[in-house]
Design an enzyme around this catalytic site. Structure first.
Site, mmCIF file in Angstrom:
data_model
loop_
_atom_site.group_PDB
_atom_site.id
_atom_site.type_symbol
_atom_site.label_atom_id
_atom_site.label_comp_id
_atom_site.label_asym_id
_atom_site.label_seq_id
_atom_site.Cartn_x
_atom_site.Cartn_y
_atom_site.Cartn_z
ATOM 1 N N SER A 1 5.217 -122.344 124.193
ATOM 2 C CA SER A 1 6.173 -122.743 123.175
ATOM 3 C C SER A 1 6.261 -124.262 123.084
ATOM 4 O O SER A 1 6.428 -124.952 124.088
ATOM 5 C CB SER A 1 7.538 -122.156 123.527
ATOM 6 O OG SER A 1 8.454 -122.533 122.560
ATOM 7 N N GLY A 2 6.119 -124.786 121.884
ATOM 8 C CA GLY A 2 6.217 -126.234 121.675
ATOM 9 C C GLY A 2 4.889 -126.945 121.803
ATOM 10 O O GLY A 2 4.819 -128.169 121.702
ATOM 11 N N THR B 1 2.054 -123.673 115.611
ATOM 12 C CA THR B 1 2.451 -123.503 114.213
ATOM 13 C C THR B 1 2.052 -124.728 113.392
ATOM 14 O O THR B 1 1.582 -124.599 112.258
ATOM 15 C CB THR B 1 3.970 -123.251 114.139
ATOM 16 O OG1 THR B 1 4.238 -122.128 114.986
ATOM 17 C CG2 THR B 1 4.421 -122.947 112.744
ATOM 18 N N ASN C 1 11.582 -125.798 122.005
ATOM 19 C CA ASN C 1 11.062 -126.216 120.695
ATOM 20 C C ASN C 1 12.164 -126.040 119.649
ATOM 21 O O ASN C 1 12.773 -124.978 119.568
ATOM 22 C CB ASN C 1 9.839 -125.333 120.370
ATOM 23 C CG ASN C 1 9.185 -125.711 119.059
ATOM 24 O OD1 ASN C 1 9.647 -126.602 118.350
ATOM 25 N ND2 ASN C 1 8.105 -125.021 118.738
ATOM 26 N N SER D 1 10.987 -123.081 117.106
ATOM 27 C CA SER D 1 10.138 -122.162 117.851
ATOM 28 C C SER D 1 9.925 -120.856 117.076
ATOM 29 O O SER D 1 10.881 -120.243 116.593
ATOM 30 C CB SER D 1 10.804 -121.873 119.196
ATOM 31 O OG SER D 1 9.983 -121.029 119.942
ATOM 32 N N SER D 2 8.659 -120.468 116.948
ATOM 33 C CA SER D 2 8.370 -119.202 116.258
ATOM 34 C C SER D 2 8.735 -118.076 117.219
ATOM 35 O O SER D 2 8.229 -118.017 118.325
ATOM 36 C CB SER D 2 6.886 -119.097 115.922
ATOM 37 O OG SER D 2 6.384 -120.328 115.512
ATOM 38 N N GLY E 1 1.370 -118.154 123.743
ATOM 39 C CA GLY E 1 0.428 -118.187 124.865
ATOM 40 C C GLY E 1 1.075 -117.568 126.086
ATOM 41 O O GLY E 1 2.201 -117.060 126.019
ATOM 42 N N GLU F 1 3.209 -116.876 129.138
ATOM 43 C CA GLU F 1 4.543 -117.400 129.461
ATOM 44 C C GLU F 1 4.904 -117.078 130.900
ATOM 45 O O GLU F 1 4.813 -115.921 131.316
ATOM 46 C CB GLU F 1 5.598 -116.778 128.527
ATOM 47 C CG GLU F 1 5.672 -117.486 127.200
ATOM 48 C CD GLU F 1 6.854 -117.059 126.334
ATOM 49 O OE1 GLU F 1 6.963 -117.571 125.228
ATOM 50 O OE2 GLU F 1 7.667 -116.217 126.791
#
Ligand SMILES: Nc1ncnc2c1ncn2[C@@H]1O[C@H](COP(=O)(O)OP(=O)(O)OP(=O)(O)O)[C@@H](O)[C@H]1O
Ligand SMILES: [Mg+2]
Length: 953
Positions: A123-124, A128, A173, A176-177, A405, A407
């Site tokens: 994340s981050g 995206t 993020n 964040s998606s 990805g 985690e």
């Protein structure tokens, strides 16, 4: 992975992969396969660090792109940059997203093979952003037309809408998606985007009802409250402040400085229109968003029996209106549970906890299903409509996968389990396809395949997904079986079933030492990327994802068209249990794998450099962690198992030909033979390289670097030589230039002189001819034939006259005039004489005038009368021949005041003997006096004179 066909570059600002080798000490290598120490994680990270420091955020592992989030705007995404990567080979330009995007696009067009770009990272890390940049690249560089522009717009505008509903601020993020996304872009035969399709994975629904401290709910809630017009909010029964809504304040950070909800609302609202939402659909959608907020504010209180009762009637009213359901039914279904047993319907009241659970489950279900509906709606607007593009039948597809990805957190739950399972599957795909394409390349190049040792993670995938024995199967079984199944019984079942699996561990199964690091509620998986410990708490609930039947029923009765589509009646009558969350995920993953397998993949691995979202901070520990969990070292190992470097013979020869006298400056034979001669000259050992059909394969980077260093030395010596040659050449050029200039001037001047001379000659000939003709006609009256001659004669007479004018009045010379000027000559002569006389007269002094007057008188008297008169004319008269001092004073005294006019010494001859005696003759005013010294001898007054006589008489 293979490098695809090279396209020729056009601009001169490219940094080729090979030329960047020269600067490798400072900026590292552009491709990790060129790392000498490729098994060293430290060397890998050091290379990343060097590049990151220079703002070089992209590096390859073969054709895999590793991207480090810069957390600052870099000037590398402009239109010019896009152009620079268009139609250009990997090694011709520095690593970039656009190179990957362009490469995929080109393969899609040239080989007509579907492509996919897999973007992963935590994340981050920038997944995206990368996806959006790739879409923009296609929007800018692909062919356009009116219809295509609409599709492009919809593709781009689907992002803000899906992000509003599927993204949220998290600790990692700000955008964040919270769902996985796979987007297909369809291209027609011309390479123009004509359609698209999106698949979504595992939306984090739990966020709707709960957020951790410092995190927010999905953006759309805040955007609606901040940006929605007053009218709209009134219709939805909403107040502007997020603080009013329980679902929005769990994380206590409704407002974030980095997010502008008001502005984002405008963007989303516009985007909704572009992706073909009409006003009533927007209203329906927002009613659902508002209903979730109202639902969160529904409160319960316990009656005497401990049964839950709704205390917030107002919220129920709003809800009933927004969802278009009956209020009382909704209220009841929130506090009751309907059980159908033995064909009978039993209603049991819920306690407080159960009611809150039911409420939250409904909120999650509504939101989750609406999100899926939204994706479908977007898909409808993106769908490739053949009617709109007549004649474009065959299309190819390029997929973009933006998915979480690996985690690994302090506490890992069901979500991490699913996500990490997804990454195991992607890794499996990656290894399979990488090896496959390596193998294919070796085969097509005719090089013997050398088996590559790699970790096959099929064993872990099986552990998770195998039927009956896999973790998901066991979890489902626990969820479905009657009786008191709990998270703990699930763990026990796991221990029982997979206890011997080498990648599975629990507290119970672990040895003494490892046991300490495992809780009793935890199990550990040894993933390909590393080990992750999961807590089983909540696994069953999350997997069941249950919604009480009567709530479902109520929703099915909703007249809101969207809710109506989301809750299908068949669900109620279907006897089959709905699929569990894990099974749904497993199935959708397997479909995704099928999709990806049918395409040619490219990979982008994103890394975030620090947790503080700060630019220029390279947190080594954090990065090492990601390098490990992204499996980058494994990527590199597989890629480097055979040969580190491979290039087409033409390209290799072109670059290094200067290192061998036989290939420099040109090689006339086949490039293959040229390279053979070159590497022999360079002393490559047989184990260092292999010659394929079209490419040379070099096993170790050090061989390439040595060649590169030799090239550098050669370049310098060539440069020195060239400088000297250039200087000589420059001087000679300058000399030649000057010489040439001198010759030009000379020839020009000679030409001018020649032309002048020729003109002069011509004039002379003409003059002579005219002169002769004039001479012949000289005696004729003036006519064209003699005009020149006559003028010339006149002119030359006058010029001659000017030179030979008489000098004085006595000079009688005068040039002879031509007949035509006789009269003029006469007049001129007179004029000349007059002029001379006049100027003579002007010059005469009074004394001279007197002389002349005396001469005139003398002339009148003597001329013709005296023989020697003419001789006397030139002699001047003088006043006297004796001065007063020569006359005796006595004589002067005797003459008293009588002025002496003239005195002259004379001689008296005696009458006898003619003896000469000196006397003086004095003429006064009145008389003539003869003086002998002091005596006046004789005086004759003029009055006594009677006449004169001449000597001759
Ligand atoms: N190439 C880039 N240039 C500048 N900033 C970037 C770039 N990539 C990412 N960022 C910054 O990092 C932030 C996070 O990126 P992004 O949202 O793409 O992460 P993500 O990998 O999709 O994370 P998540 O898994 O949480 O969705 C962006 O909002 C942006 O500020
Ligand atoms: Mg994202």
């Amino acid at each position: 992975m293979k490098f695809r066909a090279a396209g020729a570059g056009s601009d001169g600002i490219r940094i080729t992969m090979e030329s960047a080798l020269t600067a490798r000490d400072r900026v590292g290598v552009q491709d990790f396969v060129l790392l000498e120490n490729f098994t060293s994680e430290a060397a890998f990270i050091e290379n990343l660090r060097k590049r990151f420091k220079e703002n070089l955020i992209y590096t390859y592992i073969g054709s895999v792109l590793v991207s480090v989030n810069p957390y600052k705007e870099l000037e590398i995404y402009s239109k010019q940059h896009m152009e620079r990567y268009r139609g250009v080979s990997f090694y011709e330009v520095s690593p970039h997203l656009y190179a990957i995007a362009d490469n995929s696009y080109r393969s899609l067009r040239m080989e007509r093979k579907d492509q996919c770009i897999l973007i992963s990272g935590e994340s981050g890390a920038g997944k995206t952003e990368a996806t959006k940049k790739i879409l923009q690249y296609y929007a800018v560089t692909c062919p356009a037309s009116q219809q295509v522009e609409t599709v492009k717009d919809r593709l781009l505008q689907s992002n803000p809408v899906l992000e509003a509903f599927g993204n949220a601020k998290t600790l990692r993020n700000d955008n964040s998606s919270r769902f996985g996304k796979y987007m297909d872009v369809q291209f027609d035969y011309r390479g123009a985007p004509v359609g698209g399709h999106i698949l979504n994975y595992l939306l984090e629904k739990s966020r709707v009802v709960h957020q951790n401290h410092g995190e927010r709910n999905f953006h759309i809630f805040y955007q609606l409250l901040e940006g929605g017009e007053e009218d709209l909010l009134r219709r939805l029964g909403l107040e502007k402040s997020p603080q009013q809504y329980h679902y929005l304040v769990k994380g206590q950070c409704a407002r974030v400085s980095s997010i502008n909800d008001k502005n984002d609302w405008k963007i989303v609202r516009r985007a909704l229109t572009i992706i073909s939402f009409n006003d009533s659909e927007v209203e329906d959608l927002l009613s659902i968003v508002a209903s979730v907020l109202h639902l969160g504010n529904v409160q319960f209180a316990a009656d005497e029996q401990g049964n839950a009762q709704v205390t917030t009637e107002n919220q129920i009213k709003y809800l009933a209106r927004l969802l278009a359901v009956e209020g009382s039914v909704l209220r009841d279904s929130l506090i009751h549970k309907k059980i159908i047993a033995k064909g009978e319907e039993l209603i049991s009241p819920l306690n407080l906890e159960q009611a809150a659970y039911a409420r939250d489950a409904l909120a999650k279900a509504i939101y989750g299903r609406t999100f899926s509906w939204l994706v479908n709606k977007v898909n409808k607007s993106l769908a490739y409509k053949e009617g709109e593009f007549p004649g474009w039948r065959s299309t190819t597809v390029l997929g973009l996968l933006d998915i979480y990805g690996f985690e690994v957190f302090q506490h890992n739950s069901f979500e991490q389990f699913c996500i990490n399972y997804c990454n195991e599957k992607l890794q499996q795909l990656f290894i399979e396809l990488t090896l496959k394409s390596e193998q294919e390349e070796y085969e097509s190049e005719g090089i013997a395949w050398e088996p590559v040792q790699y970790f096959n993670n099929k064993i872990i995938c099986d552990l998770v997904e195998e039927k009956f024995k896999g973790i998901i199967s066991i979890l489902d079984e626990e969820c479905l079986r009657p009786g008191d199944a709990t998270d703990t019984t699930f763990l026990e079942k796991l221990e029982e079933t997979v206890k011997n699996h080498p990648h599975f561990l629990t507290h119970k199964l672990a040895d003494q030492k490892t046991r300490k690091s495992l809780g009793r509620e935890e199990f550990r998986l040894l993933h390909y990327a590393g080990e992750v410990t999961y807590s089983v708490a909540g696994f069953l609930d999350k997997n069941n994802d249950l919604l009480f039947r009567n709530l479902k029923e109520t929703m099915c009765n909703s007249e809101n068209p969207i809710i109506n589509q989301c809750f299908d009646r068949t669900e109620l009558t279907d006897k089959k249990r709905p699929e569990t969350a894990a099974t749904q995920f497993k199935n959708s993953l397997s479909k995704l794998m099928e999709i990806l397998m049918s395409k040619e993949p490219s990979y982008i691995r994103c890394i975030k450099p620090n947790d503080a979202k700060q630019a220029d901070r390279f947190d080594e520990v954090l990065i090492r962690h990601q390098v490990k969990y992204l499996g980058l070292m494994e990527n590199l190992r597989v890629r480097r198992a055979g040969f580190a470097y491979r290039r087409k013979y033409e390209v290799f020869l072109q670059r290094y030909k200067s290192l061998c006298p036989e290939t420099w400056p040109t090689w006339d034979g086949r490039p293959h033979d040229g390279v053979a001669v070159l590497v022999k000259h360079l002393g490559y050992k047989p184990e260092e390289y292999k010659m394929g059909r079209t490419k040379i394969f070099i096993r170790f980077p050090k061989t390439l670097f040595a060649t590169e260093d030799a090239l550098e030395v050669r370049k310098q010596s060539l440069a020195t030589k060239m400088q000297a040659t250039w200087r000589g050449f420059y001087r000679r050029k300058k000399f030649l230039h000057m010489k040439h200039s001198a010759i030009t001037i000379q020839s020009w001047w000679r030409g001018t002189l020649g032309r002048r001379k020729a003109a002069k000659k011509k004039r002379a000939v003409e003059t002579i001819r005219r002169f002769i003709k004039g001479f012949i006609y000289r005696n004729y009256p003036r006519c064209p034939e003699n005009e020149y001659f006559l003028d010339y004669i006149r002119f030359s007479f006058l010029m001659n006259l000017k030179r030979n004018l008489p000098k004085n009045v006595l000079d009688k010379s005068w040039p002879t005039p031509p007949p035509s000027l006789c009269e003029a000559s006469q007049l001129l002569r007179q004029l000349c004489m007059q002029n001379m006389v006049w100027s003579y007269c002007k010059r005469i002094s009074p004394e001279w005038k007197q002389q002349l007057e005396q001469k005139v008188i003398a002339s009148e008297i003597f001329k013709g009368k005296k023989d020697n008169y003419p001789q006397s004319v030139p002699r001047l008269f003088i006043n006297t021949r004796l001065g007063n001092e020569e006359i005796n004073a006595k004589v002067l005294q005797a003459l008293e005041n009588e002025a002496i006019k003239y005195a002259v010494p004379v001689i008296k001859y005696d009458r006898k003997g003619y003896k000469a005696r000196a006397r003086q003759l004095l003429l006064t005013q009145n008389a003539v006096v003869i003086v002998e010294e002091s005596k006046i001898k004789q005086r004759i007054d003029y009055a006594n004179l009677t006449g004169r006589c001449c000597a001759s008489e």
